[in-house]
Scaffold this motif. Structure first.
Motif, PDB file in Angstrom:
ATOM      1  N   TYR A  77       0.833  -1.069  -0.162  1.00 22.43           N
ATOM      2  CA  TYR A  77      -0.158  -0.079   0.016  1.00 22.43           C
ATOM      3  C   TYR A  77       0.772   1.262  -0.051  1.00 22.43           C
ATOM      4  O   TYR A  77       2.231   1.183   0.466  1.00 22.43           O
ATOM      5  CB  TYR A  77      -0.970   0.051   1.226  1.00 22.43           C
ATOM      6  CG  TYR A  77      -2.005  -1.216   1.500  1.00 22.43           C
ATOM      7  CD1 TYR A  77      -3.498  -0.750   0.787  1.00 22.43           C
ATOM      8  CD2 TYR A  77      -1.714  -2.310   2.044  1.00 22.43           C
ATOM      9  CE1 TYR A  77      -4.002  -1.777   0.702  1.00 22.43           C
ATOM     10  CE2 TYR A  77      -2.492  -3.294   2.132  1.00 22.43           C
ATOM     11  CZ  TYR A  77      -3.825  -3.280   1.544  1.00 22.43           C
ATOM     12  OH  TYR A  77      -4.695  -4.173   1.642  1.00 22.43           O
ATOM     13  N   LEU A  85      -4.564   5.033   3.198  1.00 25.01           N
ATOM     14  CA  LEU A  85      -3.897   3.880   2.298  1.00 25.01           C
ATOM     15  C   LEU A  85      -4.489   3.497   1.108  1.00 25.01           C
ATOM     16  O   LEU A  85      -5.823   3.267   1.099  1.00 25.01           O
ATOM     17  CB  LEU A  85      -3.977   2.856   3.385  1.00 25.01           C
ATOM     18  CG  LEU A  85      -2.886   2.521   4.400  1.00 25.01           C
ATOM     19  CD1 LEU A  85      -2.988   1.207   5.266  1.00 25.01           C
ATOM     20  CD2 LEU A  85      -1.250   2.670   3.828  1.00 25.01           C
ATOM     21  N   ASP A 105      -4.143   0.963  -2.635  1.00 28.52           N
ATOM     22  CA  ASP A 105      -3.418  -0.436  -3.133  1.00 28.52           C
ATOM     23  C   ASP A 105      -2.400   0.072  -4.207  1.00 28.52           C
ATOM     24  O   ASP A 105      -2.658   1.008  -5.061  1.00 28.52           O
ATOM     25  CB  ASP A 105      -4.457  -1.013  -3.929  1.00 28.52           C
ATOM     26  CG  ASP A 105      -5.437  -1.867  -2.866  1.00 28.52           C
ATOM     27  OD1 ASP A 105      -5.322  -1.658  -1.640  1.00 28.52           O
ATOM     28  OD2 ASP A 105      -6.426  -2.647  -3.366  1.00 28.52           O
TER      29      ASP A 105
END
Length: 283
Positions: free
Chosen positions: A14, A22, A24
């Motif tokens: 992340y 956060l 991906d």
């Protein structure tokens, strides 16, 4: 079993965006590559801000040139983290399986297992479809467990009613059933005489392994072995791994010694005729 299959496999990379959330980072597939650093960003559309009279591309100062796209780089603060439901340690694994047993979000865990690859590697879509049978089998067993709870409650209430009646539930039995219960009680009350080996050494070993202190010691070692197996967790230091491995060898030697003593004191036919010994030896 879940820890052996999925420990560390539900983690991925992340990064923190401009708002601090956060996000991906699908560009990173391995934990070793999930490090802080500059990231190239391509194909950003230029836009002119009328209020501030500036272009989002700092190298452009006039509105006429603030067109098309441009490439830049940005610093990303990355973090390698597991999903909320994971098998990284025994507590998280028990929590995950308990949540699955309630049928709440169990398909999401199954899909994560299907996408998982290996520890320190980011998931890949449909990487291992056959692993879905593990989750399906668990759901079947868990539902049977819930069903058995209801059956157990019914049987417990029946036993309580029989005890209060004072006749052992004979009101619901036929005459043949009452006679069978009486004979069964008499047979269970009879003590079976043990036959010890005639050899003095084997006789002494036989009496040693059947003593309660020896049985308590083996049970204590079994509990310690279970606790040791539960102490394994994802990303543990090498020193902890080596310590658990050494303890595993010690416990294995104790279990082999127990089986050897019993096989020596009894002959193999007597030893393996006991279902508990068979379970202890092969499992």
């Amino acid at each position: 079993l879940g820890m052996q299959l999925f420990m560390g496999s539900f983690a991925k990379c992340y990064y923190y965006d401009d708002s601090g959330a956060l996000t991906d980072d699908d560009d990173v597939e391995a934990k070793s590559a999930c490090i802080d650093g500059w990231h190239n960003v391509t194909g950003i559309n230029r836009a002119w801000d009328v209020i501030t009279a500036t272009c989002n591309d700092g190298s452009i100062s006039t509105e006429s040139l603030c067109v098309s796209t441009y490439d830049t780089s940005e610093y990303r603060l990355r973090s390698w983290r597991s999903q909320d439901m994971n098998f990284d340690n025994v507590f998280n694994a028990m929590q995950t399986l308990f949540e699955m047993s309630t049928t709440e979000g169990w398909t999401a865990v199954m899909y994560m297992g299907v996408d998982s690859r290996s520890p320190d590697m980011a998931p890949k879509r449909d990487n291992n479809p056959p692993i879905a049978f593990f989750f399906l089998a668990f759901m079947i067993v868990a539902n049977f467990f819930i069903l058995n709870l209801f059956i157990g409650i019914i049987l417990d209430n029946f036993a309580q009613i029989s005890e209060e009646a004072g006749d052992g539930g004979s009101a619901t039995m036929t005459k043949e059933q009452k006679l069978w219960v009486q004979r069964k009680t008499q047979l269970l009350g009879e003590k079976v005489k043990k036959v010890y080996p005639t050899d003095p050494t084997r006789n002494a070993v036989y009496k040693f392994v059947e003593k309660e202190p020896f049985e308590y010691f083996i049970m204590f070692v079994i509990l310690l072995n279970a606790v040791m197996m539960a102490c394994e967790y994802y990303d543990q230091p090498d020193s902890w791994t080596n310590a658990l491995e050494i303890l595993g060898y010690i416990f294995g030697a104790i279990f082999i010694g127990e089986a050897s003593l019993k096989l020596y004191a009894m002959n193999p036919y007597v030893y393996f005729s006991d279902s508990w010994n068979c379970f202890d030896f092969f499992c």
